[in-house]
Write a protein that holds these residues in place. Structure first.
Motif, mmCIF file in Angstrom:
data_model
loop_
_atom_site.group_PDB
_atom_site.id
_atom_site.type_symbol
_atom_site.label_atom_id
_atom_site.label_comp_id
_atom_site.label_asym_id
_atom_site.label_seq_id
_atom_site.Cartn_x
_atom_site.Cartn_y
_atom_site.Cartn_z
ATOM 1 N N ALA A 235 36.597 38.330 41.460
ATOM 2 C CA ALA A 235 36.204 39.619 40.502
ATOM 3 C C ALA A 235 36.874 40.789 41.116
ATOM 4 O O ALA A 235 37.003 41.752 40.415
ATOM 5 N N PRO A 238 42.877 41.848 39.838
ATOM 6 C CA PRO A 238 43.149 42.243 38.762
ATOM 7 C C PRO A 238 43.096 40.809 37.728
ATOM 8 O O PRO A 238 42.796 39.718 38.329
ATOM 9 N N TRP A 239 42.558 41.186 36.509
ATOM 10 C CA TRP A 239 41.915 39.961 35.621
ATOM 11 C C TRP A 239 43.273 39.042 35.517
ATOM 12 O O TRP A 239 42.888 37.791 35.582
ATOM 13 N N ALA A 240 44.355 39.556 35.562
ATOM 14 C CA ALA A 240 45.568 38.579 35.527
ATOM 15 C C ALA A 240 45.572 37.549 36.638
ATOM 16 O O ALA A 240 45.917 36.553 36.566
ATOM 17 N N GLN A 242 43.317 36.725 38.447
ATOM 18 C CA GLN A 242 42.074 35.867 38.167
ATOM 19 C C GLN A 242 42.248 34.917 37.341
ATOM 20 O O GLN A 242 42.192 33.619 37.768
ATOM 21 N N ALA A 243 43.081 35.080 36.157
ATOM 22 C CA ALA A 243 43.519 34.001 35.396
ATOM 23 C C ALA A 243 44.393 33.053 35.720
ATOM 24 O O ALA A 243 44.377 31.715 35.931
ATOM 25 N N SER A 303 33.070 41.202 24.650
ATOM 26 C CA SER A 303 34.408 41.255 24.761
ATOM 27 C C SER A 303 34.552 40.817 26.369
ATOM 28 O O SER A 303 35.592 40.092 26.684
ATOM 29 N N ASP A 304 33.708 41.220 27.180
ATOM 30 C CA ASP A 304 33.452 40.945 28.546
ATOM 31 C C ASP A 304 33.375 39.157 28.637
ATOM 32 O O ASP A 304 33.845 38.755 29.485
ATOM 33 N N LEU A 307 36.389 37.537 28.057
ATOM 34 C CA LEU A 307 37.468 37.674 28.876
ATOM 35 C C LEU A 307 37.077 36.759 30.301
ATOM 36 O O LEU A 307 37.851 36.104 30.795
ATOM 37 N N ARG A 308 35.630 37.007 30.617
ATOM 38 C CA ARG A 308 35.446 36.207 31.868
ATOM 39 C C ARG A 308 34.791 34.999 32.045
ATOM 40 O O ARG A 308 34.645 34.161 32.931
ATOM 41 N N LEU A 311 36.775 32.012 32.245
ATOM 42 C CA LEU A 311 37.224 31.919 33.741
ATOM 43 C C LEU A 311 36.251 31.182 34.450
ATOM 44 O O LEU A 311 36.388 30.339 35.311
ATOM 45 N N PRO A 324 34.541 34.928 38.806
ATOM 46 C CA PRO A 324 34.861 35.991 38.041
ATOM 47 C C PRO A 324 33.844 37.123 37.632
ATOM 48 O O PRO A 324 33.740 38.143 37.468
#
Length: 485
Positions: A235, A238-240, A242-243, A303-304, A307-308, A311, A324
């Motif tokens: 967490a 960056p989100w990218a 994490q992915a 939305s959160d 996104l997470r 993951l 995440p």
């Protein structure tokens, strides 16, 4: 229960044979300590280095002479299972003492060692970065090395082709295409493992993760292990990034035999692999359910959650254990969804844990067969087929035995945590995470956890990695006391 006739046929394991093959596994396993030894020496963290050097010297003194002894290639099944259980137990103990050189208490050193060797990722040290870069590297390296050497193809590296290696393939620890083959299979798998690691590292760097952090997380992603250099796990990235790491963990949860088929003329059939499609379907199903639960419960904005949530669900399914979202902050419904995902796990022949996708297919196949037989005439015959092949009664018994032992072990461990006053859903989540060698935590694995509960989680991690049966065989008196061969 064994009949009088079958009891006559029982043969005890041969200690000399077990010692021979255990020693041959220990020699390549020494690399798990050798590389961190060099790294910690280079950065001046000598507490770990000199302890690791002592352990390596002991390994050399004991394993080299034992490995030179001649042993039959016909390895009995109880001998193979005993070696598998012993290598995880002894490797964990051997790593624990060097880890105390970073300042860990003995019980925490054992916990970290078991979590590393079994590629689980649970930790009780809190902020791991407080123990230095050498500690972070040592944990991540051991997980990556163990993921390849022991879980994936380690047995094929040291066992010659033939009956001995086939026994290990039958144990359920590895895939027959990998463990039951030759050293050529091991080399091919090494190429795939290193290629996945290199590709994941390049992608993680491109996603904006700092080089050292990228290396640590890629090591633990490809091995579906989950150790992180941050208390909040991925967490903090960056989100990218994490992915990318979650996808790398999912790739590690796919059977390495499938990767080999993708490089051959059978690649078209590989894309239709039933286990792969089931794994991806589980990822999709649990992702959708988790997003819905997170959104409906108000634990996260829609939305959160979108996104997470996927993951986290994929990380649980692949048994990588990256976070995440901190599971400790989730509602009971989300924790139950993740517990079910962790229990199933990934493919046989991968670095993943859990009961494995193939055994989920067995359960679904039995249910489908039971429903089919209600519509058939009494004299009709229908057999159980998994991935297009008829499942033999012996294979079915082994699959059901593993599933049953997973459930019984989880239930017994859960009861101990409940008696210790741990909240029910959190206790179940932590036990399933340890038994599935996942590494997600509901906040139970912490520095202030009672030593007895820490050791129970250690036992769950080892039991889950050797799929419980091997540990039971090691403790079964007729394995060691009885008629010789």
């Amino acid at each position: 229960m064994a009949t009088p006739g079958s009891r006559i046929l029982i043969r005890a394991a041969r200690p000399a044979v077990v010692a021979k093959y255990l020693a041959e596994l220990w020699l390549p396993l020494a690399g798990a300590l050798a590389v961190p030894l060099v790294v910690t020496l280079a950065i001046g963290e000598t507490g770990f280095a000199w302890r690791a050097a002592v352990v390596l010297a002991v390994i050399a003194a004991l394993a080299v002479p034992a490995a030179r002894h001649r042993a039959p290639t016909e390895l009995a099944w109880n001998e193979a299972l005993a070696v598998i259980a012993l290598v995880f137990l002894t490797a964990s103990l051997a790593l624990a003492w060097p880890l105390t050189g970073f300042g860990l208490a003995p019980v925490d050193a054992v916990f970290e060692a078991v979590s590393a060797i079994t590629t689980t990722g649970l930790t009780t040290v809190g902020d791991a970065s407080a123990y230095g870069d050498g500690f972070l590297f040592a944990r991540a390296w051991v997980q990556w090395y163990a993921g390849y050497l022991i879980v994936v193809v380690g047995l094929a590296l040291v066992f010659p082709p033939g009956a001995a290696s086939k026994r290990f393939a039958q144990s359920g620890i590895g895939h027959s295409d990998i463990v039951g083959g030759t050293k050529a299979h091991a080399r091919r798998t090494a190429v795939v493992y290193i290629a996945l690691t290199a590709a994941a590292l390049l992608a993680t760097l491109a996603a904006g993760v700092a080089p050292f952090e990228a290396l640590l997380h890629v090591f633990t992603a490809v091995s579906t292990a989950g150790f992180s250099s941050h208390p909040e796990s991925i967490a903090a990235l960056p989100w990218a990034g994490q992915a990318v790491l979650v996808v790398a963990g999912l790739l590690g949860a796919v059977s390495f035999a499938l990767y080999h088929r993708l490089t051959t003329r059978h690649w078209r059939q590989a894309w239709r692999d039933t286990e792969l499609l089931t794994l991806l379907s589980c990822c999709l199903l649990f992702s959708v359910v988790l997003v819905l639960v997170l959104g409906i419960s108000g634990q996260a904005s829609w939305s959160d959650a979108a996104l997470r949530g996927p993951l986290l669900a994929i990380s649980a399914q692949s048994t990588t254990g990256f976070e995440p979202i901190a599971p400790a902050t989730l509602d009971p419904g989300s924790k139950l969804v993740l517990s079910a995902s962790m229990l199933v796990g990934g493919d046989i022949g991968s670095t993943a844990g859990g009961i494995k996708i193939i055994r989920l297919l067995v359960i679904l196949g039995l249910l489908r067969l039971a429903m089919l037989r209600t519509a058939l005439p009494p004299h009709a015959y229908a057999d159980l087929r998994i991935t297009g092949r008829r499942l033999e009664p012996e294979a079915l018994q082994r699959a059901l035995a593993v599933i049953l032992m997973f459930l019984l072990t989880a239930g017994a461990s859960w009861l101990v945590f409940l008696l210790a006053g741990v909240p029910a859903i959190d206790a179940l989540f932590e036990v399933v995470s340890a038994l599935g060698t996942v590494g997600l935590s509901a906040g139970i694995s912490a520095p202030d956890l009672a030593p007895g509960l820490k050791l129970l989680l250690c036992l769950d991690m080892v039991a889950g990695r050797v799929e419980i049966i091997a540990l039971l065989v090691l403790l079964y008196p007729p394995t060691w006391i009885g008629r010789g061969r």
